[in-house]
Design a protein around this motif. Structure first.
Motif, short mmCIF file in Angstrom:
data_model
loop_
_atom_site.label_atom_id
_atom_site.label_comp_id
_atom_site.label_asym_id
_atom_site.label_seq_id
_atom_site.Cartn_x
_atom_site.Cartn_y
_atom_site.Cartn_z
N UNK A 5 0.77 -1.34 -0.04
CA UNK A 5 -0.08 0.06 -0.01
C UNK A 5 0.84 1.38 0.12
N UNK A 6 1.93 1.29 0.99
CA UNK A 6 2.75 2.62 0.94
C UNK A 6 3.54 2.69 -0.32
N UNK A 7 3.72 1.61 -1.16
CA UNK A 7 4.63 1.73 -2.24
C UNK A 7 3.66 2.08 -3.56
N UNK A 8 2.29 1.76 -3.53
CA UNK A 8 1.27 2.17 -4.29
C UNK A 8 1.27 3.65 -4.18
N UNK A 9 0.90 3.92 -2.84
CA UNK A 9 0.82 5.64 -2.71
C UNK A 9 1.72 6.18 -3.01
#
Length: 55
Positions: A5-9
Motif C-alpha cells: 500500500x505504501x509503495x502504491x501510494x
C-alpha cells in the motif's frame, strides 16, 4: 500488506508530482510567450519608470 500500500501510494504521489511539474512548466512557457510581445512594444515597465531620472 502495508509495504504494498505504501509503495502504491508513493507511486501515485510520484506520478501526480510529475504531472504537476509538467503543467507548471507549460504554464510558465505560456506566460513567457505572452510576456515577450509586450516587451517589444517599447513601453516602460514599472521598474524602468521608477528608475528614470527626474528632470
Amino acid at each position: 500488506m502495508t509495504d504494498v500500500k505504501s509503495q502504491q501510494k508513493a507511486d501515485r504521489l510520484k506520478a501526480a508530482l510529475k504531472e504537476n511539474l509538467k503543467r507548471r512548466k507549460a504554464q510558465a512557457r505560456g506566460r513567457q510567450a505572452v510576456k515577450t510581445p509586450g516587451n517589444e512594444s517599447g513601453s516602460l515597465s514599472v521598474s524602468a519608470e521608477r528608475d528614470k531620472p527626474s528632470d
